[in-house]
Design a protein around this motif. Structure first.
Motif, PDB file in Angstrom:
ATOM      1  N   PRO A 103       0.803  -1.236   0.000  1.00 38.83           N
ATOM      2  CA  PRO A 103       0.000   0.000   0.000  1.00 38.83           C
ATOM      3  C   PRO A 103       0.832   1.282   0.000  1.00 38.83           C
ATOM      4  O   PRO A 103       0.350   2.323  -0.426  1.00 38.83           O
ATOM      5  N   GLN A 104       2.093   1.208   0.429  1.00 46.24           N
ATOM      6  CA  GLN A 104       2.946   2.394   0.449  1.00 46.24           C
ATOM      7  C   GLN A 104       3.876   2.478  -0.756  1.00 46.24           C
ATOM      8  O   GLN A 104       4.819   3.255  -0.741  1.00 46.24           O
ATOM      9  N   VAL A 105       3.608   1.676  -1.797  1.00 44.67           N
ATOM     10  CA  VAL A 105       4.468   1.668  -2.982  1.00 44.67           C
ATOM     11  C   VAL A 105       3.757   2.341  -4.147  1.00 44.67           C
ATOM     12  O   VAL A 105       2.583   2.111  -4.406  1.00 44.67           O
ATOM     13  N   SER A 106       4.511   3.160  -4.832  1.00 47.07           N
ATOM     14  CA  SER A 106       4.022   3.837  -6.025  1.00 47.07           C
ATOM     15  C   SER A 106       4.807   3.340  -7.232  1.00 47.07           C
ATOM     16  O   SER A 106       6.022   3.173  -7.163  1.00 47.07           O
ATOM     17  N   LEU A 107       4.108   3.107  -8.326  1.00 47.41           N
ATOM     18  CA  LEU A 107       4.725   2.690  -9.574  1.00 47.41           C
ATOM     19  C   LEU A 107       4.651   3.861 -10.543  1.00 47.41           C
ATOM     20  O   LEU A 107       3.562   4.379 -10.796  1.00 47.41           O
ATOM     21  N   ARG A 108       5.802   4.279 -11.061  1.00 46.96           N
ATOM     22  CA  ARG A 108       5.821   5.383 -12.004  1.00 46.96           C
ATOM     23  C   ARG A 108       6.406   4.899 -13.325  1.00 46.96           C
ATOM     24  O   ARG A 108       7.564   4.485 -13.387  1.00 46.96           O
ATOM     25  N   PRO A 109       5.624   4.930 -14.401  1.00 47.64           N
ATOM     26  CA  PRO A 109       6.133   4.512 -15.709  1.00 47.64           C
ATOM     27  C   PRO A 109       7.281   5.409 -16.160  1.00 47.64           C
ATOM     28  O   PRO A 109       7.278   6.616 -15.910  1.00 47.64           O
ATOM     29  N   GLU A 110       8.251   4.807 -16.805  1.00 45.56           N
ATOM     30  CA  GLU A 110       9.408   5.501 -17.364  1.00 45.56           C
ATOM     31  C   GLU A 110       9.703   4.911 -18.730  1.00 45.56           C
ATOM     32  O   GLU A 110       9.278   3.793 -19.019  1.00 45.56           O
ATOM     33  N   PRO A 111      10.436   5.628 -19.587  1.00 43.85           N
ATOM     34  CA  PRO A 111      10.758   5.082 -20.912  1.00 43.85           C
ATOM     35  C   PRO A 111      11.479   3.730 -20.863  1.00 43.85           C
ATOM     36  O   PRO A 111      11.305   2.896 -21.739  1.00 43.85           O
ATOM     37  N   PHE A 112      12.264   3.481 -19.823  1.00 45.17           N
ATOM     38  CA  PHE A 112      13.009   2.223 -19.699  1.00 45.17           C
ATOM     39  C   PHE A 112      12.190   1.118 -19.044  1.00 45.17           C
ATOM     40  O   PHE A 112      12.600  -0.023 -19.009  1.00 45.17           O
ATOM     41  N   GLY A 113      11.034   1.438 -18.471  1.00 49.28           N
ATOM     42  CA  GLY A 113      10.204   0.478 -17.750  1.00 49.28           C
ATOM     43  C   GLY A 113       9.385   1.191 -16.695  1.00 49.28           C
ATOM     44  O   GLY A 113       8.368   1.795 -16.993  1.00 49.28           O
ATOM     45  N   ALA A 114       9.877   1.180 -15.442  1.00 50.59           N
ATOM     46  CA  ALA A 114       9.159   1.863 -14.360  1.00 50.59           C
ATOM     47  C   ALA A 114      10.048   1.998 -13.133  1.00 50.59           C
ATOM     48  O   ALA A 114      11.048   1.296 -12.987  1.00 50.59           O
ATOM     49  N   LEU A 115       9.638   2.909 -12.273  1.00 49.24           N
ATOM     50  CA  LEU A 115      10.247   3.070 -10.954  1.00 49.24           C
ATOM     51  C   LEU A 115       9.224   2.631  -9.918  1.00 49.24           C
ATOM     52  O   LEU A 115       8.045   2.962 -10.028  1.00 49.24           O
ATOM     53  N   LEU A 116       9.682   1.915  -8.914  1.00 53.77           N
ATOM     54  CA  LEU A 116       8.864   1.602  -7.758  1.00 53.77           C
ATOM     55  C   LEU A 116       9.477   2.357  -6.587  1.00 53.77           C
ATOM     56  O   LEU A 116      10.683   2.262  -6.350  1.00 53.77           O
ATOM     57  N   PRO A 138       9.862  -3.966 -19.602  1.00 53.73           N
ATOM     58  CA  PRO A 138       8.462  -3.534 -19.748  1.00 53.73           C
ATOM     59  C   PRO A 138       7.449  -4.658 -19.497  1.00 53.73           C
ATOM     60  O   PRO A 138       6.374  -4.412 -18.969  1.00 53.73           O
ATOM     61  N   ARG A 139       7.806  -5.885 -19.833  1.00 50.62           N
ATOM     62  CA  ARG A 139       6.876  -6.997 -19.589  1.00 50.62           C
ATOM     63  C   ARG A 139       6.744  -7.251 -18.087  1.00 50.62           C
ATOM     64  O   ARG A 139       5.648  -7.522 -17.601  1.00 50.62           O
ATOM     65  N   LEU A 140       7.836  -7.118 -17.338  1.00 50.67           N
ATOM     66  CA  LEU A 140       7.759  -7.270 -15.884  1.00 50.67           C
ATOM     67  C   LEU A 140       6.881  -6.172 -15.288  1.00 50.67           C
ATOM     68  O   LEU A 140       6.097  -6.416 -14.379  1.00 50.67           O
ATOM     69  N   VAL A 141       6.984  -4.966 -15.826  1.00 49.79           N
ATOM     70  CA  VAL A 141       6.134  -3.861 -15.364  1.00 49.79           C
ATOM     71  C   VAL A 141       4.674  -4.233 -15.562  1.00 49.79           C
ATOM     72  O   VAL A 141       3.840  -4.052 -14.668  1.00 49.79           O
ATOM     73  N   GLU A 142       4.356  -4.771 -16.717  1.00 48.04           N
ATOM     74  CA  GLU A 142       2.969  -5.157 -16.997  1.00 48.04           C
ATOM     75  C   GLU A 142       2.516  -6.288 -16.080  1.00 48.04           C
ATOM     76  O   GLU A 142       1.379  -6.285 -15.609  1.00 48.04           O
ATOM     77  N   VAL A 143       3.398  -7.239 -15.799  1.00 47.37           N
ATOM     78  CA  VAL A 143       3.055  -8.314 -14.856  1.00 47.37           C
ATOM     79  C   VAL A 143       2.733  -7.715 -13.490  1.00 47.37           C
ATOM     80  O   VAL A 143       1.710  -8.045 -12.880  1.00 47.37           O
TER      81      VAL A 143
END
Length: 116
Positions: free
Chosen positions: A22-35, A49-54
């Motif tokens: 609940p305290q984690v934010s996912l931010r999309p980035e050109p390389f994938g994402a930041l958590l 990117p596939r791991l981000v989608e998973v």
């Protein structure tokens, strides 16, 4: 010392239901994402990117394996995805969902500050 829970050193991590802490934010980035975990102040880079989608599909999937299937992760890559998810669990980015949450569906899961 790891806490009690599923054996994350094997593909068993794929057979559990996970969601972002609940305290984690996912931010999309050109390389994938930041958590980013606001509680621990830990930052994690997801460069696949596939791991981000998973990870995005985890709250609505019955298990991590189902989320991987929905993202068309090849069988030959499941062990690597299991290890990646286990690492996210070990760093408290992901938490296991309860049986009640799984039965009720994605609307019953804890909302996290995920941005799209």
């Amino acid at each position: 010392m790891p806490g009690p829970g599923p054996d994350l050193g094997s593909d068993l991590a794929l057979d559990h239901a996970w969601a972002l802490h609940p305290q984690v934010s996912l931010r999309p980035e050109p390389f994938g994402a930041l958590l980013y975990h606001f509680g621990t102040r830990r930052l994690t880079f997801l460069k696949d990117p596939r791991l981000v989608e998973v990870v995005r599909r985890l709250p609505g999937a019955a298990s991590a394996r189902v989320a991987c299937e929905e993202c068309r992760v090849p069988e030959s890559e499941l062990r690597a995805y299991s290890a990646a998810l286990a690492s996210l669990v070990d760093t408290s980015m992901l938490v296991e969902r309860s049986t009640r949450e799984i039965a009720a569906g994605p609307a019953a899961t804890t909302t996290s500050p995920v941005t799209t």
